[in-house]
Design a protein around this motif. Structure first.
Motif, short mmCIF file in Angstrom:
data_model
loop_
_atom_site.label_atom_id
_atom_site.label_comp_id
_atom_site.label_asym_id
_atom_site.label_seq_id
_atom_site.Cartn_x
_atom_site.Cartn_y
_atom_site.Cartn_z
N SER A 166 -5.23 18.17 -2.26
CA SER A 166 -3.83 17.80 -2.01
C SER A 166 -2.95 19.04 -2.03
O SER A 166 -3.34 20.11 -2.51
CB SER A 166 -3.36 16.79 -3.05
N LEU A 225 0.84 -1.21 0.00
CA LEU A 225 0.00 0.00 0.00
C LEU A 225 0.87 1.25 0.00
O LEU A 225 0.60 2.21 -0.75
CB LEU A 225 -0.93 -0.02 1.22
N ASN A 226 1.91 1.26 0.82
CA ASN A 226 2.81 2.43 0.86
C ASN A 226 3.51 2.64 -0.47
O ASN A 226 3.66 3.78 -0.93
CB ASN A 226 3.84 2.25 1.98
N ASN A 227 3.94 1.53 -1.10
CA ASN A 227 4.58 1.65 -2.41
C ASN A 227 3.61 2.19 -3.45
O ASN A 227 3.99 3.01 -4.30
CB ASN A 227 5.12 0.29 -2.85
N ALA A 228 2.36 1.72 -3.38
CA ALA A 228 1.35 2.20 -4.33
C ALA A 228 1.08 3.69 -4.13
O ALA A 228 0.96 4.45 -5.09
CB ALA A 228 0.07 1.39 -4.18
N ILE A 229 0.99 4.10 -2.85
CA ILE A 229 0.74 5.51 -2.56
C ILE A 229 1.91 6.36 -3.03
O ILE A 229 1.73 7.43 -3.62
CB ILE A 229 0.48 5.70 -1.05
N GLU A 230 3.14 5.89 -2.77
CA GLU A 230 4.31 6.64 -3.19
C GLU A 230 4.39 6.74 -4.71
O GLU A 230 4.69 7.81 -5.26
CB GLU A 230 5.58 5.96 -2.66
N SER A 231 4.08 5.63 -5.41
CA SER A 231 4.09 5.66 -6.88
C SER A 231 3.04 6.63 -7.40
O SER A 231 3.29 7.37 -8.35
CB SER A 231 3.83 4.25 -7.42
N LYS A 232 1.85 6.60 -6.77
CA LYS A 232 0.79 7.51 -7.20
C LYS A 232 1.20 8.96 -6.99
O LYS A 232 1.01 9.81 -7.88
CB LYS A 232 -0.48 7.22 -6.42
N ASN A 233 1.80 9.25 -5.83
CA ASN A 233 2.22 10.63 -5.55
C ASN A 233 3.29 11.10 -6.51
O ASN A 233 3.27 12.25 -6.97
CB ASN A 233 2.72 10.74 -4.11
N THR A 258 -5.29 16.50 -6.59
CA THR A 258 -6.56 15.83 -6.30
C THR A 258 -7.38 16.67 -5.34
O THR A 258 -6.84 17.43 -4.54
CB THR A 258 -6.31 14.44 -5.68
#
Length: 373
Positions: free
Chosen positions: A163, A129-137, A147
Protein backbone atom coordinates in the motif's frame (compact mmCIF):
# COMPACT_ATOMS: atom_id res chain seq x y z
CA UNK A 1 -46.13 -20.59 -35.60
CA UNK A 2 -46.29 -23.06 -32.71
CA UNK A 3 -42.50 -23.12 -32.41
CA UNK A 4 -42.34 -19.33 -32.43
CA UNK A 5 -45.15 -19.10 -29.90
CA UNK A 6 -43.40 -21.56 -27.56
CA UNK A 7 -40.15 -19.66 -27.88
CA UNK A 8 -41.93 -16.43 -26.96
CA UNK A 9 -43.55 -18.09 -23.94
CA UNK A 10 -40.17 -19.37 -22.74
CA UNK A 11 -38.61 -15.97 -23.34
CA UNK A 12 -41.34 -14.18 -21.38
CA UNK A 13 -41.01 -16.64 -18.53
CA UNK A 14 -37.26 -16.14 -18.44
CA UNK A 15 -37.66 -12.37 -18.42
CA UNK A 16 -40.30 -12.52 -15.68
CA UNK A 17 -38.18 -14.91 -13.63
CA UNK A 18 -35.16 -12.63 -13.95
CA UNK A 19 -37.27 -9.65 -12.78
CA UNK A 20 -36.54 -7.69 -15.93
CA UNK A 21 -38.95 -4.99 -17.06
CA UNK A 22 -39.42 -4.32 -20.77
CA UNK A 23 -40.20 -0.90 -22.20
CA UNK A 24 -40.54 0.79 -25.57
CA UNK A 25 -40.88 4.45 -26.47
CA UNK A 26 -41.68 6.13 -29.78
CA UNK A 27 -40.01 9.54 -29.91
CA UNK A 28 -42.25 10.70 -32.76
CA UNK A 29 -45.68 9.78 -31.41
CA UNK A 30 -44.60 9.86 -27.73
CA UNK A 31 -46.34 6.54 -27.24
CA UNK A 32 -44.84 4.22 -24.63
CA UNK A 33 -45.23 0.57 -23.72
CA UNK A 34 -44.31 -0.90 -20.34
CA UNK A 35 -44.51 -4.57 -19.41
CA UNK A 36 -46.30 -5.76 -16.29
CA UNK A 37 -42.99 -6.57 -14.63
CA UNK A 38 -41.75 -3.06 -15.45
CA UNK A 39 -44.75 -1.51 -13.71
CA UNK A 40 -44.42 -3.89 -10.80
CA UNK A 41 -40.77 -2.95 -10.29
CA UNK A 42 -41.52 0.78 -10.05
CA UNK A 43 -44.59 0.24 -7.83
CA UNK A 44 -47.34 0.86 -10.41
CA UNK A 45 -50.38 -1.39 -10.75
CA UNK A 46 -50.34 -3.52 -13.97
CA UNK A 47 -53.69 -2.12 -15.19
CA UNK A 48 -52.53 1.51 -14.81
CA UNK A 49 -52.12 3.49 -18.04
CA UNK A 50 -48.57 4.82 -17.81
CA UNK A 51 -47.16 7.41 -20.19
CA UNK A 52 -43.49 8.18 -20.66
CA UNK A 53 -43.97 11.53 -18.94
CA UNK A 54 -45.65 9.78 -15.98
CA UNK A 55 -42.69 7.42 -15.73
CA UNK A 56 -40.11 10.23 -15.82
CA UNK A 57 -42.00 12.06 -13.07
CA UNK A 58 -41.56 9.04 -10.80
CA UNK A 59 -37.80 9.49 -10.95
CA UNK A 60 -36.35 11.18 -7.86
CA UNK A 61 -36.06 14.91 -8.50
CA UNK A 62 -32.27 14.93 -8.05
CA UNK A 63 -31.91 12.33 -10.86
CA UNK A 64 -34.61 13.65 -13.19
CA UNK A 65 -32.44 16.07 -15.20
CA UNK A 66 -29.77 13.40 -15.65
CA UNK A 67 -32.45 10.90 -16.66
CA UNK A 68 -33.73 13.11 -19.47
CA UNK A 69 -30.21 14.08 -20.52
CA UNK A 70 -29.18 10.45 -21.07
CA UNK A 71 -32.14 9.80 -23.34
CA UNK A 72 -31.59 13.01 -25.27
CA UNK A 73 -27.87 12.26 -25.79
CA UNK A 74 -28.68 8.72 -26.88
CA UNK A 75 -31.13 9.89 -29.50
CA UNK A 76 -29.12 12.87 -30.77
CA UNK A 77 -25.53 11.61 -30.43
CA UNK A 78 -25.94 7.83 -30.28
CA UNK A 79 -24.46 7.62 -26.77
CA UNK A 80 -24.86 4.25 -25.07
CA UNK A 81 -28.08 4.17 -23.07
CA UNK A 82 -27.06 2.53 -19.82
CA UNK A 83 -27.33 4.35 -16.49
CA UNK A 84 -28.79 4.12 -12.98
CA UNK A 85 -31.39 6.29 -11.27
CA UNK A 86 -33.65 6.30 -8.22
CA UNK A 87 -37.41 5.88 -7.80
CA UNK A 88 -39.40 5.96 -4.55
CA UNK A 89 -41.32 2.67 -4.34
CA UNK A 90 -43.66 2.12 -1.35
CA UNK A 91 -41.93 4.92 0.56
CA UNK A 92 -38.46 3.45 -0.03
CA UNK A 93 -35.80 4.72 -2.42
CA UNK A 94 -34.89 2.02 -4.94
CA UNK A 95 -32.07 2.04 -7.51
CA UNK A 96 -32.79 0.93 -11.09
CA UNK A 97 -30.58 0.28 -14.09
CA UNK A 98 -32.08 1.08 -17.45
CA UNK A 99 -30.66 -0.02 -20.78
CA UNK A 100 -31.91 0.65 -24.26
CA UNK A 101 -31.20 0.91 -27.94
CA UNK A 102 -32.91 3.00 -30.60
CA UNK A 103 -34.33 1.51 -33.79
CA UNK A 104 -34.94 3.83 -36.68
CA UNK A 105 -38.45 3.31 -37.99
CA UNK A 106 -38.37 5.95 -40.72
CA UNK A 107 -36.60 9.10 -41.78
CA UNK A 108 -38.67 11.04 -39.29
CA UNK A 109 -38.55 9.05 -36.09
CA UNK A 110 -37.02 6.31 -33.99
CA UNK A 111 -38.24 3.84 -31.41
CA UNK A 112 -36.17 3.17 -28.31
CA UNK A 113 -36.64 -0.14 -26.54
CA UNK A 114 -34.86 -1.67 -23.63
CA UNK A 115 -34.92 -3.23 -20.19
CA UNK A 116 -35.16 -2.19 -16.54
CA UNK A 117 -33.79 -4.06 -13.54
CA UNK A 118 -33.79 -3.32 -9.80
CA UNK A 119 -30.14 -2.93 -8.70
CA UNK A 120 -30.83 -1.65 -5.17
CA UNK A 121 -29.26 -4.68 -3.52
CA UNK A 122 -26.09 -4.37 -5.59
CA UNK A 123 -25.96 -0.65 -4.78
CA UNK A 124 -26.36 -1.29 -1.04
CA UNK A 125 -23.69 -3.97 -1.15
CA UNK A 126 -21.34 -1.66 -3.07
CA UNK A 127 -21.95 1.22 -0.64
CA UNK A 128 -21.36 -1.06 2.34
CA UNK A 129 -18.16 -2.32 0.72
CA UNK A 130 -16.95 1.21 -0.01
CA UNK A 131 -17.72 2.29 3.56
CA UNK A 132 -15.85 -0.72 4.91
CA UNK A 133 -12.85 0.01 2.68
CA UNK A 134 -12.86 3.68 3.68
CA UNK A 135 -13.10 2.78 7.39
CA UNK A 136 -10.25 0.30 7.01
CA UNK A 137 -8.07 2.86 5.21
CA UNK A 138 -8.77 5.50 7.87
CA UNK A 139 -7.96 3.04 10.64
CA UNK A 140 -4.78 1.95 8.87
CA UNK A 141 -3.71 5.54 8.36
CA UNK A 142 -4.47 6.50 11.95
CA UNK A 143 -2.51 3.53 13.25
CA UNK A 144 0.34 3.99 10.73
CA UNK A 145 -0.23 0.47 9.44
CA UNK A 146 0.78 -0.48 5.90
CA UNK A 147 -0.26 -3.64 4.05
CA UNK A 148 1.77 -5.81 1.71
CA UNK A 149 1.34 -8.95 -0.33
CA UNK A 150 3.43 -11.52 -2.17
CA UNK A 151 1.78 -13.64 -4.87
CA UNK A 152 3.22 -16.59 -6.77
CA UNK A 153 3.01 -16.10 -10.55
CA UNK A 154 2.56 -18.76 -13.20
CA UNK A 155 6.33 -18.93 -13.77
CA UNK A 156 6.95 -19.58 -10.03
CA UNK A 157 8.22 -16.09 -9.27
CA UNK A 158 6.99 -13.97 -6.41
CA UNK A 159 5.25 -10.73 -7.35
CA UNK A 160 5.23 -8.12 -4.58
CA UNK A 161 2.97 -5.16 -3.93
CA UNK A 162 2.21 -2.92 -0.95
CA UNK A 163 0.00 0.00 0.00
CA UNK A 164 0.96 3.65 -0.31
CA UNK A 165 1.15 3.85 3.50
CA UNK A 166 3.81 1.14 3.53
CA UNK A 167 5.54 2.88 0.61
CA UNK A 168 5.71 6.18 2.53
CA UNK A 169 6.88 4.33 5.64
CA UNK A 170 10.09 3.34 3.85
CA UNK A 171 10.49 6.64 2.00
CA UNK A 172 9.87 5.09 -1.43
CA UNK A 173 8.41 6.70 -4.54
CA UNK A 174 5.08 5.58 -5.99
CA UNK A 175 6.97 3.98 -8.89
CA UNK A 176 8.84 1.80 -6.37
CA UNK A 177 5.73 -0.10 -5.28
CA UNK A 178 6.42 -3.79 -5.91
CA UNK A 179 10.18 -3.31 -6.34
CA UNK A 180 11.43 -5.72 -3.67
CA UNK A 181 15.07 -4.81 -4.36
CA UNK A 182 14.39 -1.13 -3.74
CA UNK A 183 12.57 -2.00 -0.54
CA UNK A 184 15.50 -4.19 0.56
CA UNK A 185 17.87 -1.28 0.10
CA UNK A 186 16.03 0.56 2.87
CA UNK A 187 16.69 -2.15 5.47
CA UNK A 188 19.29 -1.58 8.15
CA UNK A 189 22.52 -3.47 7.26
CA UNK A 190 22.48 -5.28 10.61
CA UNK A 191 18.86 -6.46 10.11
CA UNK A 192 18.67 -7.07 6.35
CA UNK A 193 19.84 -10.69 6.25
CA UNK A 194 17.63 -11.66 9.19
CA UNK A 195 14.54 -10.12 7.56
CA UNK A 196 15.11 -11.75 4.14
CA UNK A 197 15.78 -15.16 5.66
CA UNK A 198 12.65 -14.90 7.82
CA UNK A 199 10.49 -14.09 4.76
CA UNK A 200 11.96 -16.97 2.75
CA UNK A 201 11.40 -19.35 5.66
CA UNK A 202 7.71 -18.40 5.93
CA UNK A 203 7.19 -18.74 2.17
CA UNK A 204 8.77 -22.20 2.20
CA UNK A 205 7.19 -23.61 5.37
CA UNK A 206 3.95 -21.67 5.72
CA UNK A 207 4.90 -20.52 9.22
CA UNK A 208 3.61 -17.19 10.53
CA UNK A 209 5.98 -14.34 9.66
CA UNK A 210 6.83 -12.04 12.58
CA UNK A 211 9.82 -9.75 12.66
CA UNK A 212 11.03 -6.53 14.28
CA UNK A 213 13.64 -4.65 12.28
CA UNK A 214 14.99 -1.23 11.39
CA UNK A 215 14.86 0.77 8.18
CA UNK A 216 17.07 3.68 7.18
CA UNK A 217 15.47 6.41 5.05
CA UNK A 218 17.46 8.50 2.53
CA UNK A 219 17.35 11.38 5.04
CA UNK A 220 19.21 9.23 7.56
CA UNK A 221 16.18 8.78 9.80
CA UNK A 222 15.98 5.35 11.43
CA UNK A 223 12.54 3.74 11.66
CA UNK A 224 11.55 0.76 13.77
CA UNK A 225 9.15 -1.59 11.99
CA UNK A 226 7.02 -4.47 13.21
CA UNK A 227 6.01 -6.78 10.34
CA UNK A 228 3.67 -9.77 10.42
CA UNK A 229 2.38 -11.96 7.61
CA UNK A 230 0.36 -15.10 6.99
CA UNK A 231 0.64 -17.45 4.02
CA UNK A 232 -2.25 -18.62 1.85
CA UNK A 233 -2.60 -21.85 -0.09
CA UNK A 234 -4.38 -22.82 -3.32
CA UNK A 235 -6.83 -25.68 -3.81
CA UNK A 236 -3.99 -28.19 -3.91
CA UNK A 237 -2.47 -26.98 -0.66
CA UNK A 238 0.51 -25.29 -2.25
CA UNK A 239 1.66 -21.97 -0.79
CA UNK A 240 0.68 -19.32 -3.34
CA UNK A 241 0.61 -16.02 -1.47
CA UNK A 242 1.43 -14.22 1.76
CA UNK A 243 -0.46 -11.21 3.10
CA UNK A 244 0.81 -9.05 5.91
CA UNK A 245 1.09 -5.70 7.63
CA UNK A 246 3.93 -3.44 8.70
CA UNK A 247 3.55 -1.06 11.64
CA UNK A 248 5.70 1.98 12.25
CA UNK A 249 6.81 1.69 15.87
CA UNK A 250 9.39 4.46 15.77
CA UNK A 251 7.36 6.62 18.10
CA UNK A 252 7.07 3.76 20.61
CA UNK A 253 10.81 3.15 20.50
CA UNK A 254 11.52 6.83 21.01
CA UNK A 255 9.12 6.94 23.93
CA UNK A 256 10.73 3.87 25.49
CA UNK A 257 14.20 5.39 25.11
CA UNK A 258 13.04 8.66 26.61
CA UNK A 259 11.36 6.71 29.40
CA UNK A 260 14.62 4.97 30.25
CA UNK A 261 16.40 8.31 30.30
CA UNK A 262 13.70 9.83 32.45
CA UNK A 263 13.77 6.84 34.77
CA UNK A 264 17.52 7.23 35.25
CA UNK A 265 17.17 10.96 35.84
CA UNK A 266 14.25 10.31 38.15
CA UNK A 267 16.28 8.01 40.39
CA UNK A 268 18.91 10.72 40.81
CA UNK A 269 16.27 13.33 41.47
CA UNK A 270 14.56 11.10 44.02
CA UNK A 271 17.75 10.88 46.07
CA UNK A 272 18.25 14.62 45.85
CA UNK A 273 14.63 15.41 46.59
CA UNK A 274 14.62 12.99 49.54
CA UNK A 275 17.37 14.98 51.17
CA UNK A 276 15.62 18.23 50.29
CA UNK A 277 12.38 16.84 51.67
CA UNK A 278 13.95 15.92 55.00
CA UNK A 279 15.43 19.39 55.28
CA UNK A 280 12.14 21.01 54.26
CA UNK A 281 10.29 18.83 56.75
CA UNK A 282 12.49 20.05 59.58
CA UNK A 283 12.03 23.65 58.44
CA UNK A 284 8.28 23.15 58.18
CA UNK A 285 8.08 21.74 61.70
CA UNK A 286 10.01 24.70 63.05
CA UNK A 287 7.82 27.08 61.05
CA UNK A 288 4.71 25.29 62.34
CA UNK A 289 5.84 25.67 65.92
CA UNK A 290 6.58 29.35 65.35
CA UNK A 291 3.20 29.86 63.67
CA UNK A 292 1.34 28.11 66.47
CA UNK A 293 3.21 30.17 69.03
CA UNK A 294 2.44 33.40 67.13
CA UNK A 295 -1.21 32.39 66.82
CA UNK A 296 -1.42 31.74 70.53
CA UNK A 297 0.12 35.12 71.28
CA UNK A 298 -2.38 36.75 68.88
CA UNK A 299 -5.32 34.95 70.51
CA UNK A 300 -4.18 35.89 73.99
CA UNK A 301 -3.70 39.49 72.94
CA UNK A 302 -7.13 39.71 71.29
CA UNK A 303 -8.80 38.09 74.26
CA UNK A 304 -7.12 40.45 76.67
CA UNK A 305 -7.86 43.52 74.55
CA UNK A 306 -11.51 42.50 74.10
CA UNK A 307 -12.00 42.11 77.87
CA UNK A 308 -10.15 45.36 78.60
CA UNK A 309 -12.14 47.28 75.99
CA UNK A 310 -15.52 45.86 76.95
CA UNK A 311 -15.21 47.06 80.56
CA UNK A 312 -14.88 50.80 79.70
CA UNK A 313 -17.48 50.39 76.94
CA UNK A 314 -20.01 49.23 79.55
CA UNK A 315 -19.25 52.34 81.56
CA UNK A 316 -19.68 54.49 78.46
CA UNK A 317 -23.01 52.86 77.58
CA UNK A 318 -24.21 53.25 81.19
CA UNK A 319 -23.19 56.90 81.26
CA UNK A 320 -24.99 57.54 77.98
CA UNK A 321 -28.15 55.86 79.34
CA UNK A 322 -28.03 58.13 82.44
CA UNK A 323 -27.28 61.16 80.32
CA UNK A 324 -30.29 60.39 78.13
CA UNK A 325 -32.60 60.70 81.19
CA UNK A 326 -31.55 64.30 81.85
CA UNK A 327 -33.04 67.33 80.22
CA UNK A 328 -31.39 67.73 76.81
CA UNK A 329 -32.02 69.61 73.61
CA UNK A 330 -33.30 67.62 70.65
CA UNK A 331 -29.94 67.88 68.88
CA UNK A 332 -28.06 66.70 72.03
CA UNK A 333 -30.49 63.81 72.43
CA UNK A 334 -29.78 62.67 68.83
CA UNK A 335 -26.03 62.80 69.46
CA UNK A 336 -26.44 60.73 72.65
CA UNK A 337 -28.47 58.07 70.76
CA UNK A 338 -25.87 57.95 67.99
CA UNK A 339 -23.10 57.42 70.55
CA UNK A 340 -25.17 54.65 72.26
CA UNK A 341 -25.72 52.80 68.94
CA UNK A 342 -22.04 53.06 68.05
CA UNK A 343 -20.99 51.88 71.53
CA UNK A 344 -23.36 48.88 71.36
CA UNK A 345 -22.09 47.95 67.88
CA UNK A 346 -18.55 48.06 69.17
CA UNK A 347 -19.54 45.75 72.03
CA UNK A 348 -21.02 43.30 69.49
CA UNK A 349 -17.75 43.35 67.58
CA UNK A 350 -15.78 42.68 70.77
CA UNK A 351 -18.11 39.78 71.61
CA UNK A 352 -17.53 38.32 68.12
CA UNK A 353 -13.76 38.58 68.63
CA UNK A 354 -14.08 36.71 71.92
CA UNK A 355 -16.20 34.02 70.21
CA UNK A 356 -13.54 33.60 67.53
CA UNK A 357 -10.90 33.10 70.21
CA UNK A 358 -13.10 30.51 71.91
CA UNK A 359 -13.55 28.66 68.60
CA UNK A 360 -9.79 28.62 67.93
CA UNK A 361 -9.08 27.34 71.45
CA UNK A 362 -11.93 24.80 71.32
CA UNK A 363 -13.73 26.31 74.31
CA UNK A 364 -16.91 27.51 72.56
CA UNK A 365 -20.05 26.03 74.16
CA UNK A 366 -23.42 25.98 72.36
CA UNK A 367 -26.54 26.69 74.39
CA UNK A 368 -29.63 24.59 73.62
CA UNK A 369 -32.64 26.74 74.55
CA UNK A 370 -36.26 26.56 73.33
CA UNK A 371 -37.62 29.80 71.90
CA UNK A 372 -40.72 31.04 70.08
CA UNK A 373 -40.41 31.34 66.34
Amino acid sequence: YEITNQNLIHLNRAIEGAHIGIWEYDWTTEEAYFSKKFKSLIGVAPETDLTWEDFSELVVEEDRALFKSFFSNHLNYSFVLNFEFRVIVAGEIRWFQIKGESRKQSDEGSIVMGSLIDCSQERDTLNALNNAIESKNLAMEAGKIGTWRAELTADNNWRWEWSYLANDMFGLDMSDIGDIEKWGSRLHPDDKQKVIESIDYSLETGELYHENYRAILPSGEVKYILAEGMVGRDHSGRICRMDGICIDQTFIQEVQYEFKQLNSDLEERVLLRTKEFELAKEQAERAKEQAEHASQIKSDFLSMMSHELRTPMNAIIGSLDLLATTRQTEESFDLINTAKVSANNLVYILNDILDINKIESGKLELEDTAFSI
